[in-house]
Design a protein around this motif. Structure first.
Motif, PDB file in Angstrom:
ATOM      1  N   MET A   1       0.840  -1.199   0.020  1.00  0.00           N
ATOM      2  CA  MET A   1      -0.064   0.277   0.062  1.00  0.00           C
ATOM      3  C   MET A   1       0.851   1.452   0.001  1.00  0.00           C
ATOM      4  O   MET A   1       1.180   1.826   1.207  1.00  0.00           O
ATOM      5  N   LEU A   2       1.420   1.593  -1.162  1.00  0.00           N
ATOM      6  CA  LEU A   2       2.043   2.756  -1.344  1.00  0.00           C
ATOM      7  C   LEU A   2       1.355   3.721  -2.377  1.00  0.00           C
ATOM      8  O   LEU A   2       0.832   3.487  -3.039  1.00  0.00           O
ATOM      9  N   SER A   3       1.754   5.308  -1.991  1.00  0.00           N
ATOM     10  CA  SER A   3       0.929   6.212  -2.768  1.00  0.00           C
ATOM     11  C   SER A   3       1.963   7.016  -3.426  1.00  0.00           C
ATOM     12  O   SER A   3       3.258   7.094  -2.897  1.00  0.00           O
ATOM     13  N   SER A   4       1.729   7.939  -4.271  1.00  0.00           N
ATOM     14  CA  SER A   4       2.375   8.699  -5.244  1.00  0.00           C
ATOM     15  C   SER A   4       1.814   9.957  -5.233  1.00  0.00           C
ATOM     16  O   SER A   4       0.402   9.920  -5.261  1.00  0.00           O
TER      17      SER A   4
ATOM     18  N   GLY B   1      -2.034   5.529   7.303  1.00  0.00           N
ATOM     19  CA  GLY B   1      -1.471   4.328   6.697  1.00  0.00           C
ATOM     20  C   GLY B   1      -1.362   3.932   5.094  1.00  0.00           C
ATOM     21  O   GLY B   1      -1.657   2.865   4.878  1.00  0.00           O
ATOM     22  N   HIS B   2      -1.474   5.235   4.597  1.00  0.00           N
ATOM     23  CA  HIS B   2      -1.071   4.869   2.999  1.00  0.00           C
ATOM     24  C   HIS B   2       0.238   5.837   2.662  1.00  0.00           C
ATOM     25  O   HIS B   2       0.067   6.938   1.852  1.00  0.00           O
ATOM     26  N   PRO B   3       1.402   5.572   3.309  1.00  0.00           N
ATOM     27  CA  PRO B   3       2.531   6.016   2.941  1.00  0.00           C
ATOM     28  C   PRO B   3       2.977   6.548   1.818  1.00  0.00           C
ATOM     29  O   PRO B   3       2.584   5.470   0.726  1.00  0.00           O
ATOM     30  N   LEU B   4       3.696   7.607   1.415  1.00  0.00           N
ATOM     31  CA  LEU B   4       3.909   7.940   0.095  1.00  0.00           C
ATOM     32  C   LEU B   4       5.276   7.080  -0.371  1.00  0.00           C
ATOM     33  O   LEU B   4       6.214   6.970   0.632  1.00  0.00           O
ATOM     34  N   LYS B   5       5.535   6.794  -1.694  1.00  0.00           N
ATOM     35  CA  LYS B   5       6.876   6.748  -2.223  1.00  0.00           C
ATOM     36  C   LYS B   5       7.664   7.682  -2.701  1.00  0.00           C
ATOM     37  O   LYS B   5       8.744   7.902  -2.544  1.00  0.00           O
ATOM     38  N   ARG B   6       6.931   8.458  -3.506  1.00  0.00           N
ATOM     39  CA  ARG B   6       7.405   9.852  -3.897  1.00  0.00           C
ATOM     40  C   ARG B   6       6.459  10.975  -4.308  1.00  0.00           C
ATOM     41  O   ARG B   6       5.380  10.668  -4.378  1.00  0.00           O
ATOM     42  N   VAL B   7       7.083  12.174  -4.509  1.00  0.00           N
ATOM     43  CA  VAL B   7       6.346  13.142  -4.826  1.00  0.00           C
ATOM     44  C   VAL B   7       6.982  13.815  -5.997  1.00  0.00           C
ATOM     45  O   VAL B   7       8.243  14.058  -6.009  1.00  0.00           O
ATOM     46  N   THR B   8       6.316  14.078  -7.033  1.00  0.00           N
ATOM     47  CA  THR B   8       6.886  14.647  -8.228  1.00  0.00           C
ATOM     48  C   THR B   8       5.880  15.960  -8.637  1.00  0.00           C
ATOM     49  O   THR B   8       4.836  15.941  -8.933  1.00  0.00           O
ATOM     50  N   ALA B   9       6.769  17.137  -8.763  1.00  0.00           N
ATOM     51  CA  ALA B   9       6.004  18.212  -9.126  1.00  0.00           C
ATOM     52  C   ALA B   9       6.547  18.448 -10.592  1.00  0.00           C
ATOM     53  O   ALA B   9       7.752  18.538 -10.871  1.00  0.00           O
ATOM     54  N   ILE B  10       5.417  18.890 -11.302  1.00  0.00           N
ATOM     55  CA  ILE B  10       5.769  18.895 -13.076  1.00  0.00           C
ATOM     56  C   ILE B  10       5.113  20.111 -13.413  1.00  0.00           C
ATOM     57  O   ILE B  10       4.220  20.761 -12.836  1.00  0.00           O
TER      58      ILE B  10
ATOM     59  N   LYS C   1      -7.624  20.514   0.626  1.00  0.00           N
ATOM     60  CA  LYS C   1      -8.032  20.148   1.984  1.00  0.00           C
ATOM     61  C   LYS C   1      -9.436  19.701   2.238  1.00  0.00           C
ATOM     62  O   LYS C   1      -9.760  18.467   2.757  1.00  0.00           O
ATOM     63  N   GLY C   2     -10.322  20.375   1.667  1.00  0.00           N
ATOM     64  CA  GLY C   2     -11.782  20.035   1.819  1.00  0.00           C
ATOM     65  C   GLY C   2     -12.225  18.661   1.378  1.00  0.00           C
ATOM     66  O   GLY C   2     -12.751  17.964   2.025  1.00  0.00           O
ATOM     67  N   VAL C   3     -11.905  18.587   0.060  1.00  0.00           N
ATOM     68  CA  VAL C   3     -12.503  17.447  -0.823  1.00  0.00           C
ATOM     69  C   VAL C   3     -11.785  16.160   0.054  1.00  0.00           C
ATOM     70  O   VAL C   3     -12.188  15.140   0.301  1.00  0.00           O
ATOM     71  N   PHE C   4     -10.322  16.331   0.295  1.00  0.00           N
ATOM     72  CA  PHE C   4      -9.545  15.327   0.695  1.00  0.00           C
ATOM     73  C   PHE C   4     -10.336  14.675   2.248  1.00  0.00           C
ATOM     74  O   PHE C   4     -10.682  13.613   2.350  1.00  0.00           O
ATOM     75  N   THR C   5     -10.554  15.623   3.042  1.00  0.00           N
ATOM     76  CA  THR C   5     -10.985  15.320   4.365  1.00  0.00           C
ATOM     77  C   THR C   5     -12.421  14.973   4.582  1.00  0.00           C
ATOM     78  O   THR C   5     -12.612  14.051   5.352  1.00  0.00           O
ATOM     79  N   GLU C   6     -13.137  15.805   3.633  1.00  0.00           N
ATOM     80  CA  GLU C   6     -14.550  15.601   3.962  1.00  0.00           C
ATOM     81  C   GLU C   6     -15.143  14.279   3.139  1.00  0.00           C
ATOM     82  O   GLU C   6     -16.169  13.690   3.335  1.00  0.00           O
ATOM     83  N   GLU C   7     -14.351  14.277   1.859  1.00  0.00           N
ATOM     84  CA  GLU C   7     -15.244  13.019   0.978  1.00  0.00           C
ATOM     85  C   GLU C   7     -14.244  11.666   0.908  1.00  0.00           C
ATOM     86  O   GLU C   7     -14.672  10.736   0.832  1.00  0.00           O
ATOM     87  N   LEU C   8     -13.169  12.267   0.483  1.00  0.00           N
ATOM     88  CA  LEU C   8     -12.000  11.062  -0.130  1.00  0.00           C
ATOM     89  C   LEU C   8     -11.368  10.312   1.034  1.00  0.00           C
ATOM     90  O   LEU C   8     -11.570   9.030   0.943  1.00  0.00           O
ATOM     91  N   GLU C   9     -11.278  10.918   2.287  1.00  0.00           N
ATOM     92  CA  GLU C   9     -10.446  10.291   3.130  1.00  0.00           C
ATOM     93  C   GLU C   9     -11.378   9.083   3.960  1.00  0.00           C
ATOM     94  O   GLU C   9     -11.221   7.930   4.006  1.00  0.00           O
ATOM     95  N   PRO C  10     -12.676   9.784   4.332  1.00  0.00           N
ATOM     96  CA  PRO C  10     -13.531   8.657   4.973  1.00  0.00           C
ATOM     97  C   PRO C  10     -14.048   7.466   4.025  1.00  0.00           C
ATOM     98  O   PRO C  10     -14.234   6.449   4.466  1.00  0.00           O
ATOM     99  N   GLN C  11     -14.119   7.876   2.645  1.00  0.00           N
ATOM    100  CA  GLN C  11     -14.754   6.566   1.704  1.00  0.00           C
ATOM    101  C   GLN C  11     -13.572   5.676   1.202  1.00  0.00           C
ATOM    102  O   GLN C  11     -13.641   4.658   0.956  1.00  0.00           O
ATOM    103  N   PHE C  12     -12.280   6.198   1.039  1.00  0.00           N
ATOM    104  CA  PHE C  12     -11.317   5.541   0.456  1.00  0.00           C
ATOM    105  C   PHE C  12     -10.175   5.094   1.199  1.00  0.00           C
ATOM    106  O   PHE C  12      -9.389   4.373   0.832  1.00  0.00           O
ATOM    107  N   LEU C  13      -9.907   5.905   2.311  1.00  0.00           N
ATOM    108  CA  LEU C  13      -8.836   5.811   3.000  1.00  0.00           C
ATOM    109  C   LEU C  13      -8.692   5.310   4.331  1.00  0.00           C
ATOM    110  O   LEU C  13      -7.657   5.281   5.101  1.00  0.00           O
ATOM    111  N   ALA C  14      -9.732   4.854   4.772  1.00  0.00           N
ATOM    112  CA  ALA C  14     -10.112   4.512   6.175  1.00  0.00           C
ATOM    113  C   ALA C  14      -9.662   3.307   6.264  1.00  0.00           C
ATOM    114  O   ALA C  14      -9.538   2.380   5.273  1.00  0.00           O
ATOM    115  N   GLY C  15      -9.434   2.684   7.536  1.00  0.00           N
ATOM    116  CA  GLY C  15      -9.012   1.376   7.943  1.00  0.00           C
ATOM    117  C   GLY C  15      -7.428   0.892   7.520  1.00  0.00           C
ATOM    118  O   GLY C  15      -6.843  -0.244   7.768  1.00  0.00           O
TER     119      GLY C  15
END
Lengths: 261, 261
Positions: free
Chosen positions: A1-4, A33-42, A167-181
């Motif tokens: 479970m790695l993110s980028s 619990g979904h740690p990052l592997k890398r961040v790329t700014a383009i 931050k709003g979309v992440f915490t209010e909608e995406l986090e509870p549905q996709f990143l819990a657990g």
């Protein structure tokens, strides 16, 4: 479970804007619990966005990809169109988003902020997204939506670049549905004043051998004269044992860690 | 003449530390006429550092690659060893750097900061760098050196991750010798209060067609309620013409830009 993270924007790569979004997301994702592997700014260049998204899609270690920025109403916002190419999907007008933008534009017109209640091409392009999203999120603070796609066994989250909206979309909608657990890694730190980093070398080698699943880092801060030793791992007992070993051995070497505040 | 940054450090990707180094370098490099193509923050994992450096080396658009961080005395500092692998060069102890670290350690011992005047393995690993550097820079604020390599027609600059050391090596040594003589892009901005970003869409499309070599961006700030329109390009006349067109046309639309402060 790695993110980028793929952070899109000439303003980031040009040194005009400090990328606080990625820093904020990196901390949130670690705690979830979904740690990052890398961040790329383009840059806002379609070919570079397509190439970068394809790189993330081709990485077998990644399960979650976050694309941030470039969703706005002006021609320098190119993320959705480029993502459509990278995912091999057509762009479609997402009716629910279009209708929401229309209602907003009407309200802004009624409030005297806009000359016309009609949708412009600029408004409309925020509703034009790659087809077959898994879900389209509302954005209560702005017009561009948040969107999730599933492809190649990965989730691709598209978020607006305006920090409040992201931050709003992440915490209010995406986090509870996709990143819990998820299970967050345990983090333990000790802080030393005026400590010489190089003296920790043998201890850190020993920790590496004894606790191969605990990542141990040392971070000197030359302004505060503090040295942070940080242990991080999924097994909290091992992390606790590792940090206790740092505490005990540094004490034996005459370097006492500071009391926790 | 495009540059890229590889920022190495678990502390960046873990959301513990905000990557102000890359932001600072991005601005400096733009002003020096060596603009960035991308910034990638990665973890302290040898395989990931090697992969990332090879990606930058394989990119035909890049002429300058900046690798920052991971040069310290502890085992979590892995940049030099990984770079050696990516460049296909053995690690060697760089005598000049070793001797400089030795003198520092002696002075610290004499000042009572260290028990022993002997070099430790931790000290020594900061002097162990990939062979055949083009140049090794002093670092007046710390022990890890700055180094430049030439490979595949590109310059690879290795800089310490401690911000004071990175800035010192960059401005005092690397910049005057390797980055002088570039032509910075011209940047012109206009700021609007309470402007609706979507209304700029037709104007920005027109600018794109009339001035294809000027990059035009719009950046709303929802906290200050300001919208920045920014034009950037190598031909300063074209940038001036483009920003004048924004000023005139926005005025005609009833949106007057703020006076420059």
């Amino acid at each position: 479970m790695l993110s980028s993270i793929v952070a899109v924007g000439d303003e980031l790569v040009g040194g005009f804007t400090l990328d606080t979004n990625s820093h904020w997301l990196a901390e949130r994702l670690r705690l979830l619990g979904h740690p990052l592997k890398r961040v790329t700014a383009i840059r806002d260049r379609p070919a570079e966005i397509v190439e970068q998204v394809r790189r993330e899609l081709a990485d077998p270690e990644l399960t979650h990809i976050f694309c941030c920025g470039g969703l706005g109403p002006t021609p320098d916002d190119r993320t959705f169109a480029s993502l459509a190419e990278a995912l091999g999907r057509p762009l479609v007008v997402w009716e629910e988003t279009r209708a929401r933008i229309e209602r907003r534009v009407k309200r802004m017109h009624e409030a005297g902020l806009l000359d016309s209640p009609e949708l412009t091409e600029g408004n409309l392009r925020m509703a034009r997204i790659p087809s077959e999203p898994k879900q389209v999120f509302k954005n209560r603070r702005g017009m561009a939506p948040g969107v999730v796609y599933e492809q190649d066994g990965k989730s691709i989250f598209v978020l607006p670049g305006v920090p409040l909206e992201l931050k709003g979309v992440f915490t209010e909608e995406l986090e509870p549905q996709f990143l819990a657990g998820g299970s967050a890694a345990t983090v333990r730190e000790l802080r030393f004043m005026f400590a010489v980093e190089a003296r920790f070398y043998p201890l850190m080698r020993e920790l590496e051998e004894k606790y191969p699943d605990v990542s141990v880092g040392s971070y000197p801060n030359f302004e505060t004269k503090e040295l942070v030793i940080r242990c991080l791992g999924l097994d909290s007992n091992q992390v606790d044992e590792a940090i206790e070993m740092v505490r005990r051995r540094s004490g034996e070497l005459g370097m006492a860690p500071q009391r926790r505040s």
